[in-house]
Design a protein around this motif. Structure first.
Motif, PDB file in Angstrom:
ATOM      1  N   HIS A 118       1.851  -0.970   5.757  1.00  0.00           N
ATOM      2  CA  HIS A 118       3.300  -0.971   5.533  1.00  0.00           C
ATOM      3  C   HIS A 118       3.572  -0.680   4.074  1.00  0.00           C
ATOM      4  O   HIS A 118       3.107  -1.396   3.182  1.00  0.00           O
ATOM      5  N   GLU A 119       4.308   0.376   3.827  1.00  0.00           N
ATOM      6  CA  GLU A 119       4.613   0.807   2.470  1.00  0.00           C
ATOM      7  C   GLU A 119       5.971   0.250   2.057  1.00  0.00           C
ATOM      8  O   GLU A 119       7.016   0.666   2.578  1.00  0.00           O
ATOM      9  N   GLU A 120       5.963  -0.680   1.117  1.00  0.00           N
ATOM     10  CA  GLU A 120       7.202  -1.330   0.710  1.00  0.00           C
ATOM     11  C   GLU A 120       8.195  -0.351   0.098  1.00  0.00           C
ATOM     12  O   GLU A 120       9.408  -0.459   0.317  1.00  0.00           O
ATOM     13  N   ALA A 121       7.701   0.594  -0.674  1.00  0.00           N
ATOM     14  CA  ALA A 121       8.604   1.499  -1.391  1.00  0.00           C
ATOM     15  C   ALA A 121       9.474   2.327  -0.454  1.00  0.00           C
ATOM     16  O   ALA A 121      10.612   2.668  -0.796  1.00  0.00           O
ATOM     17  N   THR A 122       8.942   2.665   0.720  1.00  0.00           N
ATOM     18  CA  THR A 122       9.686   3.512   1.656  1.00  0.00           C
ATOM     19  C   THR A 122      10.082   2.793   2.939  1.00  0.00           C
ATOM     20  O   THR A 122      10.915   3.291   3.693  1.00  0.00           O
ATOM     21  N   GLY A 123       9.463   1.639   3.200  1.00  0.00           N
ATOM     22  CA  GLY A 123       9.705   0.939   4.453  1.00  0.00           C
ATOM     23  C   GLY A 123       8.948   1.516   5.630  1.00  0.00           C
ATOM     24  O   GLY A 123       9.091   1.040   6.757  1.00  0.00           O
ATOM     25  N   LEU A 124       8.099   2.531   5.370  1.00  0.00           N
ATOM     26  CA  LEU A 124       7.347   3.172   6.435  1.00  0.00           C
ATOM     27  C   LEU A 124       6.093   2.374   6.784  1.00  0.00           C
ATOM     28  O   LEU A 124       5.481   1.750   5.917  1.00  0.00           O
ATOM     29  N   THR A 125       5.704   2.433   8.048  1.00  0.00           N
ATOM     30  CA  THR A 125       4.419   1.904   8.484  1.00  0.00           C
ATOM     31  C   THR A 125       3.590   3.084   8.973  1.00  0.00           C
ATOM     32  O   THR A 125       4.031   3.828   9.856  1.00  0.00           O
ATOM     33  N   VAL A 126       2.422   3.272   8.373  1.00  0.00           N
ATOM     34  CA  VAL A 126       1.591   4.432   8.684  1.00  0.00           C
ATOM     35  C   VAL A 126       0.207   3.966   9.118  1.00  0.00           C
ATOM     36  O   VAL A 126      -0.266   2.904   8.717  1.00  0.00           O
ATOM     37  N   THR A 127      -0.439   4.773   9.960  1.00  0.00           N
ATOM     38  CA  THR A 127      -1.717   4.403  10.549  1.00  0.00           C
ATOM     39  C   THR A 127      -2.744   5.516  10.362  1.00  0.00           C
ATOM     40  O   THR A 127      -2.447   6.563   9.810  1.00  0.00           O
ATOM     41  N   VAL A 134      -2.198   6.872   2.226  1.00  0.00           N
ATOM     42  CA  VAL A 134      -1.098   6.216   1.513  1.00  0.00           C
ATOM     43  C   VAL A 134      -1.591   4.944   0.828  1.00  0.00           C
ATOM     44  O   VAL A 134      -1.271   4.676  -0.337  1.00  0.00           O
ATOM     45  N   ALA A 135      -2.396   4.151   1.553  1.00  0.00           N
ATOM     46  CA  ALA A 135      -2.921   2.909   0.976  1.00  0.00           C
ATOM     47  C   ALA A 135      -3.776   3.198  -0.260  1.00  0.00           C
ATOM     48  O   ALA A 135      -3.666   2.510  -1.286  1.00  0.00           O
ATOM     49  N   SER A 136      -4.627   4.216  -0.172  1.00  0.00           N
ATOM     50  CA  SER A 136      -5.503   4.534  -1.306  1.00  0.00           C
ATOM     51  C   SER A 136      -4.706   5.082  -2.480  1.00  0.00           C
ATOM     52  O   SER A 136      -5.012   4.784  -3.642  1.00  0.00           O
ATOM     53  N   LEU A 137      -3.666   5.873  -2.200  1.00  0.00           N
ATOM     54  CA  LEU A 137      -2.835   6.386  -3.285  1.00  0.00           C
ATOM     55  C   LEU A 137      -2.113   5.239  -3.993  1.00  0.00           C
ATOM     56  O   LEU A 137      -2.045   5.196  -5.235  1.00  0.00           O
ATOM     57  N   ARG A 138      -1.572   4.295  -3.232  1.00  0.00           N
ATOM     58  CA  ARG A 138      -0.878   3.162  -3.840  1.00  0.00           C
ATOM     59  C   ARG A 138      -1.862   2.277  -4.611  1.00  0.00           C
ATOM     60  O   ARG A 138      -1.524   1.729  -5.663  1.00  0.00           O
ATOM     61  N   MET A 139      -3.084   2.144  -4.115  1.00  0.00           N
ATOM     62  CA  MET A 139      -4.108   1.380  -4.822  1.00  0.00           C
ATOM     63  C   MET A 139      -4.470   2.083  -6.129  1.00  0.00           C
ATOM     64  O   MET A 139      -4.655   1.430  -7.168  1.00  0.00           O
ATOM     65  N   PHE A 140      -4.560   3.392  -6.095  1.00  0.00           N
ATOM     66  CA  PHE A 140      -4.829   4.189  -7.301  1.00  0.00           C
ATOM     67  C   PHE A 140      -3.686   4.030  -8.300  1.00  0.00           C
ATOM     68  O   PHE A 140      -3.908   3.816  -9.501  1.00  0.00           O
ATOM     69  N   GLU A 141      -2.466   4.118  -7.799  1.00  0.00           N
ATOM     70  CA  GLU A 141      -1.277   3.987  -8.643  1.00  0.00           C
ATOM     71  C   GLU A 141      -1.236   2.624  -9.332  1.00  0.00           C
ATOM     72  O   GLU A 141      -0.794   2.500 -10.486  1.00  0.00           O
ATOM     73  N   ALA A 142      -1.747   1.589  -8.648  1.00  0.00           N
ATOM     74  CA  ALA A 142      -1.761   0.239  -9.196  1.00  0.00           C
ATOM     75  C   ALA A 142      -2.870   0.030 -10.229  1.00  0.00           C
ATOM     76  O   ALA A 142      -2.962  -1.033 -10.844  1.00  0.00           O
ATOM     77  N   GLY A 143      -3.726   1.040 -10.424  1.00  0.00           N
ATOM     78  CA  GLY A 143      -4.785   0.944 -11.424  1.00  0.00           C
ATOM     79  C   GLY A 143      -6.028   0.226 -10.959  1.00  0.00           C
ATOM     80  O   GLY A 143      -6.887  -0.139 -11.775  1.00  0.00           O
ATOM     81  N   HIS A 171      -5.432  -4.701  -1.058  1.00  0.00           N
ATOM     82  CA  HIS A 171      -4.663  -3.473  -1.245  1.00  0.00           C
ATOM     83  C   HIS A 171      -4.401  -2.746   0.069  1.00  0.00           C
ATOM     84  O   HIS A 171      -3.393  -2.044   0.191  1.00  0.00           O
ATOM     85  N   PHE A 172      -5.302  -2.906   1.034  1.00  0.00           N
ATOM     86  CA  PHE A 172      -5.150  -2.219   2.324  1.00  0.00           C
ATOM     87  C   PHE A 172      -4.531  -3.131   3.394  1.00  0.00           C
ATOM     88  O   PHE A 172      -4.506  -2.773   4.568  1.00  0.00           O
ATOM     89  N   GLN A 173      -4.055  -4.302   2.962  1.00  0.00           N
ATOM     90  CA  GLN A 173      -3.334  -5.226   3.843  1.00  0.00           C
ATOM     91  C   GLN A 173      -4.153  -5.644   5.053  1.00  0.00           C
ATOM     92  O   GLN A 173      -3.627  -5.839   6.156  1.00  0.00           O
ATOM     93  N   VAL A 174      -5.459  -5.802   4.852  1.00  0.00           N
ATOM     94  CA  VAL A 174      -6.357  -6.169   5.947  1.00  0.00           C
ATOM     95  C   VAL A 174      -6.330  -7.677   6.162  1.00  0.00           C
ATOM     96  O   VAL A 174      -6.327  -8.460   5.203  1.00  0.00           O
ATOM     97  N   GLY A 175      -6.292  -8.085   7.413  1.00  0.00           N
ATOM     98  CA  GLY A 175      -6.329  -9.498   7.763  1.00  0.00           C
ATOM     99  C   GLY A 175      -6.675  -9.661   9.220  1.00  0.00           C
ATOM    100  O   GLY A 175      -6.921  -8.665   9.932  1.00  0.00           O
ATOM    101  N   PRO A 176      -6.704 -10.897   9.722  1.00  0.00           N
ATOM    102  CA  PRO A 176      -7.068 -11.138  11.125  1.00  0.00           C
ATOM    103  C   PRO A 176      -6.205 -10.355  12.119  1.00  0.00           C
ATOM    104  O   PRO A 176      -6.693  -9.927  13.166  1.00  0.00           O
ATOM    105  N   ASP A 177      -4.938 -10.162  11.789  1.00  0.00           N
ATOM    106  CA  ASP A 177      -4.038  -9.418  12.672  1.00  0.00           C
ATOM    107  C   ASP A 177      -3.946  -7.937  12.319  1.00  0.00           C
ATOM    108  O   ASP A 177      -3.194  -7.201  12.951  1.00  0.00           O
ATOM    109  N   ASN A 178      -4.685  -7.525  11.307  1.00  0.00           N
ATOM    110  CA  ASN A 178      -4.647  -6.122  10.886  1.00  0.00           C
ATOM    111  C   ASN A 178      -6.045  -5.679  10.460  1.00  0.00           C
ATOM    112  O   ASN A 178      -6.304  -5.383   9.294  1.00  0.00           O
ATOM    113  N   PRO A 179      -6.975  -5.629  11.422  1.00  0.00           N
ATOM    114  CA  PRO A 179      -8.376  -5.334  11.079  1.00  0.00           C
ATOM    115  C   PRO A 179      -8.598  -3.857  10.771  1.00  0.00           C
ATOM    116  O   PRO A 179      -7.989  -2.980  11.381  1.00  0.00           O
ATOM    117  N   LEU A 180      -9.479  -3.609   9.810  1.00  0.00           N
ATOM    118  CA  LEU A 180      -9.854  -2.246   9.434  1.00  0.00           C
ATOM    119  C   LEU A 180     -11.338  -2.063   9.710  1.00  0.00           C
ATOM    120  O   LEU A 180     -12.168  -2.804   9.170  1.00  0.00           O
TER     121      LEU A 180
END
Length: 408
Positions: A118-127, A134-143, A171-180
């Protein structure tokens, strides 16, 4: 010193030649796994041409690369970031692009059906691949890939070696309900990337070792501003061969994404070996635009091969060009090293060469106008996802692979 026959496997030429040898083996009726129904080639070409025209009515098709995924949901994320780089010279901007592309591609193995971002800046959820991009770009942007807070938009050896699973999960929002799938494998890949960068200052820079050092290492090799695509791939295979956790090792030589198949009968230590280098080739496709941003024309694109992954391979199975001899349960996972999966991947590489000519004919384009980099984008990857969604709820591939997140 690496034996010449093993060193030769680190090339797109070896990928293509040995994949076509597997195709010949299957066409001769020697495979217990698949047949090839060559009369289906025209139907597949027609399907791909239709998908391509629908997606790109003017046939102005970009390269198949990670940069397309950064625009998921119609949001030009890289353009927004690049707007902050107006004071940075063209070469440093290209280095930044290489840094981002490398870490993003290495995090781009299959995400699984359950994970989403889930991307906070746009409100989009992408898979899937787009979500990983998107997750890796935002992680890169965060340094998170840089060891220097003053220079956040960078990926360097020190930071990559230090990344752990908790950091990537956060950074990738991984958790028990969102496994990667393959979280630990991805972390290992990033850590090994950092170690490989530090070990090869000739390719990745003397001071701060970073993927973007490739720009400085390869630009002097460009003749009259032109650099063959295969040269980028060769540098990646040379410098990063040690990073693959599941990579094949022969006589102590780390070969990377290579499988075994009985079709390869040569009288040396490379007997039975079929190289693919899928992520390395995907990365090469994704570095075309950074090198072009540095002022280089990347040439001979079709020296690279199609990508032997489940969307391209699934398309050929779902449309009946590659036919399993026995029904395959799409829910049953097969080891990536199994003979059946190796054969499927090799058939994909070889048949995509033939498919390219058939699609070009339908679109009225030649190989210069429509290289494999555009066939994939136009193209077969989208067509593979589309036909999978039509045939199976959720769009899984027709053949499932048990991989660790570092191959597909």
């Amino acid at each position: 010193m690496i034996p010449l026959e093993l060193a030769a496997l680190r090339s797109s030429h070896a990928v293509r030649a040995r994949s076509h040898a597997v195709l010949d083996h299957v066409r001769a009726g020697n495979s217990p796994h698949f047949t090839v129904e060559e009369d289906r080639l025209d139907a597949v070409a027609g399907y791909v041409a239709e998908v391509t025209r629908r997606a790109y009515p003017t046939l102005d098709i970009p390269y198949h690369s990670r940069w397309r995924h950064f625009d998921a949901g119609g949001v030009a994320r890289w353009d927004a970031l690049a707007g902050s780089l107006e004071t940075v010279d063209a070469r440093e901007r290209a280095r930044i692009m290489v840094d981002l592309a490398v870490v993003s591609v290495l995090l781009d193995a299959g995400a699984g059906d359950a994970w989403r971002y889930h991307e906070e800046a746009t409100g989009l959820t992408v898979t899937r691949s787009e979500g990983l991009a998107v997750a890796s770009l935002r992680m890169f942007e965060a340094g998170a890939f840089s060891s220097d807070p003053v220079v956040p938009w960078r990926a360097d050896a020190v930071a990559l070696i230090a990344i752990d699973a908790a950091t990537l999960a956060r950074h990738f929002q991984v958790g028990p309900d969102n496994p990667l799938i393959g979280l630990e494998g991805r972390v290992t890949l990033l850590n090994r990337l950092g170690e490989a960068l530090a070990a090869r200052t000739d390719l990745f820079g003397d001071g701060v070792t970073r993927p973007g050092g490739l720009i400085d290492a390869l630009l002097p090799q460009a003749r009259v501003g032109r650099l063959p695509a295969a040269r980028i791939l060769e540098a990646l295979l040379d410098g990063l061969s040690s990073i693959w956790p599941a990579g094949m090792v022969v006589d102590g030589v780390v070969l990377g994404d290579v499988g075994r198949h009985p079709a390869i009968t040569v009288p040396d230590r490379s007997a039975g070996l079929v190289p693919f280098h899928k992520l390395s080739q995907w990365l090469t496709y994704s570095l075309l635009e950074p090198f072009e941003a540095a002022g280089v024309a990347v040439t001979d694109l079709d020296e690279l091969t199609a990508l032997p992954e489940y969307r391209n391979g699934g398309l050929l199975v779902d449309l009946g060009l590659i036919v399993p001899r026995k029904p395959i349960d799409p829910a049953q996972k097969h080891p990536v090293s199994s003979e059946m999966i190796v054969e499927w991947r090799a058939l994909t590489v070889a048949l995509m060469d033939r498919l390219a000519d058939a699609v070009r004919e339908r679109l009225g384009l030649d190989a210069t106008q429509f290289p494999l980099a555009k066939l994939l984008q136009g193209g077969t990857w989208t067509a593979g996802r589309q036909i999978a969604a039509q045939k199976r709820h959720g769009g899984p591939p027709p053949i499932a692979i048990d991989a660790d997140g570092t191959v597909f």
